[in-house]
Structure formats: structure tokens, C-alpha cells
Design a protein around this motif. Structure first.
Motif, PDB file in Angstrom:
ATOM      1  N   LYS A  98       0.815  -1.216   0.000  1.00 56.15           N
ATOM      2  CA  LYS A  98       0.000   0.000   0.000  1.00 56.15           C
ATOM      3  C   LYS A  98       0.851   1.269   0.000  1.00 56.15           C
ATOM      4  N   THR A  99       1.857   1.337   0.869  1.00 56.21           N
ATOM      5  CA  THR A  99       2.684   2.538   0.945  1.00 56.21           C
ATOM      6  C   THR A  99       3.505   2.720  -0.322  1.00 56.21           C
ATOM      7  N   ASN A 100       3.968   1.630  -0.895  1.00 54.89           N
ATOM      8  CA  ASN A 100       4.700   1.713  -2.160  1.00 54.89           C
ATOM      9  C   ASN A 100       3.815   2.257  -3.272  1.00 54.89           C
ATOM     10  N   ILE A 101       2.555   1.830  -3.297  1.00 53.38           N
ATOM     11  CA  ILE A 101       1.593   2.364  -4.259  1.00 53.38           C
ATOM     12  C   ILE A 101       1.423   3.861  -4.029  1.00 53.38           C
ATOM     13  N   SER A 102       1.272   4.276  -2.772  1.00 53.05           N
ATOM     14  CA  SER A 102       1.079   5.691  -2.446  1.00 53.05           C
ATOM     15  C   SER A 102       2.248   6.536  -2.913  1.00 53.05           C
ATOM     16  N   VAL A 103       3.462   6.086  -2.595  1.00 54.90           N
ATOM     17  CA  VAL A 103       4.673   6.822  -2.946  1.00 54.90           C
ATOM     18  C   VAL A 103       4.802   6.967  -4.462  1.00 54.90           C
ATOM     19  N   ASN A 104       4.569   5.890  -5.181  1.00 60.78           N
ATOM     20  CA  ASN A 104       4.749   5.935  -6.627  1.00 60.78           C
ATOM     21  C   ASN A 104       3.610   6.662  -7.331  1.00 60.78           C
ATOM     22  N   LEU A 105       2.419   6.631  -6.774  1.00 64.95           N
ATOM     23  CA  LEU A 105       1.336   7.455  -7.312  1.00 64.95           C
ATOM     24  C   LEU A 105       1.671   8.936  -7.160  1.00 64.95           C
TER      25      LEU A 105
ATOM     26  N   LYS B 215      14.042   4.387  -3.128  1.00 62.84           N
ATOM     27  CA  LYS B 215      13.592   5.352  -4.124  1.00 62.84           C
ATOM     28  C   LYS B 215      12.324   4.806  -4.797  1.00 62.84           C
ATOM     29  N   PRO B 216      11.477   5.678  -5.343  1.00 60.80           N
ATOM     30  CA  PRO B 216      10.302   5.186  -6.064  1.00 60.80           C
ATOM     31  C   PRO B 216      10.719   4.339  -7.262  1.00 60.80           C
ATOM     32  N   PHE B 217      10.070   3.201  -7.451  1.00 56.92           N
ATOM     33  CA  PHE B 217      10.451   2.359  -8.587  1.00 56.92           C
ATOM     34  C   PHE B 217      10.100   3.018  -9.916  1.00 56.92           C
ATOM     35  N   CYS B 218       9.096   3.899  -9.906  1.00 58.33           N
ATOM     36  CA  CYS B 218       8.757   4.628 -11.132  1.00 58.33           C
ATOM     37  C   CYS B 218       9.844   5.627 -11.506  1.00 58.33           C
ATOM     38  N   HIS B 219      10.636   6.035 -10.543  1.00 60.00           N
ATOM     39  CA  HIS B 219      11.764   6.932 -10.789  1.00 60.00           C
ATOM     40  C   HIS B 219      12.983   6.160 -11.270  1.00 60.00           C
ATOM     41  N   LEU B 220      13.277   5.055 -10.611  1.00 60.30           N
ATOM     42  CA  LEU B 220      14.471   4.277 -10.933  1.00 60.30           C
ATOM     43  C   LEU B 220      14.352   3.545 -12.268  1.00 60.30           C
TER      44      LEU B 220
ATOM     45  N   PRO C 207      11.530   3.579 -14.972  1.00 57.96           N
ATOM     46  CA  PRO C 207      10.233   3.990 -15.527  1.00 57.96           C
ATOM     47  C   PRO C 207       9.699   3.071 -16.618  1.00 57.96           C
ATOM     48  N   ASP C 208      10.569   2.263 -17.215  1.00 65.70           N
ATOM     49  CA  ASP C 208      10.110   1.356 -18.273  1.00 65.70           C
ATOM     50  C   ASP C 208       9.784  -0.048 -17.766  1.00 65.70           C
ATOM     51  N   ALA C 209       9.937  -0.272 -16.459  1.00 62.57           N
ATOM     52  CA  ALA C 209       9.602  -1.577 -15.890  1.00 62.57           C
ATOM     53  C   ALA C 209       8.087  -1.785 -15.942  1.00 62.57           C
ATOM     54  N   PRO C 210       7.627  -3.039 -16.034  1.00 61.34           N
ATOM     55  CA  PRO C 210       6.182  -3.297 -16.114  1.00 61.34           C
ATOM     56  C   PRO C 210       5.375  -2.660 -14.980  1.00 61.34           C
ATOM     57  N   ALA C 211       5.878  -2.750 -13.748  1.00 62.21           N
ATOM     58  CA  ALA C 211       5.148  -2.174 -12.614  1.00 62.21           C
ATOM     59  C   ALA C 211       5.057  -0.660 -12.741  1.00 62.21           C
ATOM     60  N   ALA C 212       6.129  -0.024 -13.178  1.00 69.33           N
ATOM     61  CA  ALA C 212       6.139   1.431 -13.321  1.00 69.33           C
ATOM     62  C   ALA C 212       5.155   1.887 -14.391  1.00 69.33           C
ATOM     63  N   LYS C 213       5.090   1.150 -15.490  1.00 68.19           N
ATOM     64  CA  LYS C 213       4.158   1.516 -16.555  1.00 68.19           C
ATOM     65  C   LYS C 213       2.706   1.410 -16.079  1.00 68.19           C
ATOM     66  N   LYS C 214       2.409   0.369 -15.311  1.00 60.81           N
ATOM     67  CA  LYS C 214       1.046   0.215 -14.803  1.00 60.81           C
ATOM     68  C   LYS C 214       0.715   1.294 -13.772  1.00 60.81           C
ATOM     69  N   LEU C 215       1.713   1.700 -12.992  1.00 58.97           N
ATOM     70  CA  LEU C 215       1.478   2.769 -12.020  1.00 58.97           C
ATOM     71  C   LEU C 215       1.177   4.083 -12.734  1.00 58.97           C
ATOM     72  N   MET C 216       1.882   4.355 -13.823  1.00 55.65           N
ATOM     73  CA  MET C 216       1.590   5.564 -14.580  1.00 55.65           C
ATOM     74  C   MET C 216       0.196   5.485 -15.190  1.00 55.65           C
ATOM     75  N   ASP C 217      -0.189   4.306 -15.677  1.00 61.08           N
ATOM     76  CA  ASP C 217      -1.567   4.128 -16.159  1.00 61.08           C
ATOM     77  C   ASP C 217      -2.560   4.458 -15.058  1.00 61.08           C
ATOM     78  N   LEU C 218      -2.278   3.945 -13.869  1.00 60.22           N
ATOM     79  CA  LEU C 218      -3.168   4.172 -12.728  1.00 60.22           C
ATOM     80  C   LEU C 218      -3.264   5.656 -12.397  1.00 60.22           C
ATOM     81  N   ALA C 219      -2.136   6.346 -12.415  1.00 64.61           N
ATOM     82  CA  ALA C 219      -2.130   7.786 -12.129  1.00 64.61           C
ATOM     83  C   ALA C 219      -2.957   8.553 -13.156  1.00 64.61           C
ATOM     84  N   GLN C 220      -2.868   8.150 -14.421  1.00 66.88           N
ATOM     85  CA  GLN C 220      -3.636   8.826 -15.458  1.00 66.88           C
ATOM     86  C   GLN C 220      -5.130   8.595 -15.283  1.00 66.88           C
ATOM     87  N   VAL C 221      -5.499   7.394 -14.866  1.00 63.65           N
ATOM     88  CA  VAL C 221      -6.909   7.125 -14.588  1.00 63.65           C
ATOM     89  C   VAL C 221      -7.403   7.993 -13.425  1.00 63.65           C
ATOM     90  N   ILE C 222      -6.615   8.041 -12.353  1.00 61.20           N
ATOM     91  CA  ILE C 222      -6.993   8.848 -11.200  1.00 61.20           C
ATOM     92  C   ILE C 222      -7.124  10.318 -11.579  1.00 61.20           C
TER      93      ILE C 222
END
Length: 288
Positions: free
Chosen positions: A33-40, A238-243, A245-260
Motif C-alpha cells: 500500500k505505501t509503495n503504491i502511495s509513494v509511486n502514485l 527510491k520510487p520504482f517509477c523513478h528508478l 520507468p520502463d519496468a512493467p510495474a512502473a508503466k502500470k502505475l503511470m496508467d493508474l495515475a492517469q486514470v486517477i
């Protein structure tokens, strides 16, 4: 009940005059949960939004740890030493700010009415300055978790494909719905082996709620796949979306942020930050 993530253009109304207050919550610890929060927070800031992440796991805080930061002050100092919120607000190197909490202090496990009033007054500082207040709650169904979820306009419920995560997520939904008349939850499945596995666990939660609870709305917001880049980022603090950004988890997190970021804020509701704290403060049953 659709699991498809669509990238919509950002809707008007999420500017500083009408911020979004969103909790990220879970029924069980260890679901990321906290990892999701940080990366969002990171992804939304990369999209040009002004974001503050509040660590609302007040007695077991770890947002600062995931970011490799060592705050000199936190919410404990606001409550007990009269430190102003602007002195607690910490700008991170990743484009967003955090309001850190304390760890290992039992006095923070349940907020008194007086402490909630202190927060209400302190939050004036953020008025008109941010687009998103992301509230990383603790796990479970204790008083702090319930109250922070009640105060948020949107609730992002994080679960995994583990049976215990599903059971505990249902327990949180049940308490919020039956005891506090909360009807809508957004759901994200973390650490999923595949899109099919994520959809399957969401459908199990949906079926349980549909069978035992009436009037519940569960929206599948997305999923984050199991990805070694996530663990590596946690180790490196560090946020995984920062380290990566092309990793599968990072791409899905960016998708999630765009939906939000496409969610519309209900203009009929008071949109300012104090709305959040007023709801938190004036509940029928005070924590004290």
C-alpha cells in the motif's frame, strides 16, 4: 464491472481551487500500500500536479523510509511541541512533498478530538497550494484507518491475490459500509501474476460484496504486476517509477495515475482541503 484501464484526458477541476483528497488503504499489511502511495505521488507530480503525501499510519510510519529521507520533524511535533505544519512539510527530491508521521510512538495510534482540531487548523497552510492530497492509511480496521478513510473523497483499496488479503479487504469494506454508510471503493490489485489473476481476485471481492452487502460500488481501477524492479527500488529507497520507468510495474502505475487524474471532483461537495479535516474532526464518535 470492467477491468480495462483507459487513459482519459485530464478533466478540469483538479486545480488548486478544487483538490482531490484520496486515501490509499488496505485491510491487511504487506500488500504494498505505501509503495503504491509513494509511486502514485511520484507519477502525478511527473504529470505536473502538485501533490502532498500524508503518512497516516501514525504509529508505524514508513513513507520517509521508502524515500530514503530522515525528517527532523513530523506530526508528533505538531501535536506535542506546537511545530507548524509548514515546518513539517518536507519536499522530496522526486517532485512531491510529504507530511511524515512518527514510528514506534503509542501516543499516535489514536487521535484525540483535540489533535484532530489541531490538524484542521494546521491544514490552512495547504489551502490553494496543491492538486492532490494522498493519504496513506494504516492497514486494518482500527480507529485511525476508519477515520482517515471516512475523511477522503476517494478510497483506493489495495489488495493482492493472497486469500488473506481478500478476506481482510472485504472486512474493511464491510465495516466502512455497514457502520459508516460508505458505498464506493476503487480497487487496485498489487503484485499480480497477470491481468487475468488480478481480474479474478477483484471478481471474488465483487461477488462477496454483491452477495452479502447491498448498495456497494466497487470499481476496478487497475493492477500492478509482480516485478523485481519494485524490490530493488525498496532496497535503494527510491520510487520504482523513478528508478525504472520502463519496468512493467512502473508503466502500470503511470496508467493508474492517469486514470486517477481523469476522475471528476463532485462540484456539489466542498472542494477545499479543510473539507477533509472537517469530516475527520466532526464524526459522531470522537476518538478520545
Amino acid at each position: 464491472m470492467s477491468s480495462r484501464i483507459t487513459e482519459k484526458p485530464r478533466q478540469p477541476g483538479h486545480g488548486p481551487e478544487l483538490p482531490m483528497v484520496m486515501s490509499v488503504t488496505s485491510g491487511k499489511g504487506g500488500v504494498g500500500k505505501t509503495n503504491i502511495s509513494v509511486n502514485l505521488a511520484y507519477c502525478l507530480s511527473r504529470m505536473g500536479r502538485k501533490v502532498v503525501l500524508l503518512d497516516a499510519d501514525l504509529g508505524l510510519a514508513n513513507v520517509d523510509i521508502l524515500l530514503g529521507l530522515a525528517p527532523k520533524t513530523n506530526l508528533f511535533h505538531l501535536f506535542h511541541e506546537g511545530v507548524e505544519l509548514r515546518q513539517i512539510l518536507l519536499e522530496t527530491p522526486f517532485g512531491f512533498s510529504i507530511l511524515p508521521a512518527s514510528s514506534g510512538i503509542s501516543d499516535m495510534l489514536a487521535l484525540s478530538t483535540g489533535q484532530k482540531l489541531d490538524l484542521l487548523e494546521a491544514m490552512d497552510y495547504l489551502e490553494g497550494k496543491i492538486n492532490y492530497l494522498i493519504v496513506d492509511t494504516g492497514a486494518g480496521i482500527n480507529d485511525n484507518v476508519i477515520y482517515f478513510n471516512l475523511a477522503a473523497r476517494e478510497r483506493l483499496l489495495v489488495l493482492t491475490t493472497e486469500p488473506t488479503s481478500l478476506t481482510d479487504a472485504y472486512a474493511l469494506v464491510k465495516v466502512m459500509h455497514l457502520n459508516h454508510d460508505v458505498h464506493r471503493f476503487r480497487v487496485v490489485v498489487n503484485m499480480a501474476q497477470s491481468a487475468k489473476a488480478a481480474k479474478a481476485v477483484f471478481e471474488k471481492l465483487y461477488a462477496a460484496c454483491d452477495h452479502f452487502l447491498s448498495g456497494i460500488s466497487l470499481d476496478f481501477t487497475g493492477y500492478v504486476p509482480t516485478d523485481p524492479a519494485v524490490k530493488n527500488a525498496v532496497i535503494r529507497q527510491k520510487p520504482f517509477c523513478h528508478l525504472t520507468p520502463d519496468a512493467p510495474a512502473a508503466k502500470k502505475l503511470m496508467d493508474l495515475a492517469q486514470v486517477i487524474d481523469s476522475w471528476e471532483v463532485d462540484a456539489k461537495l466542498d472542494g477545499n482541503i479543510k473539507f477533509f479535516w472537517k469530516k475527520l474532526l466532526f464524526q459522531e464518535q470522537p476518538l478520545a
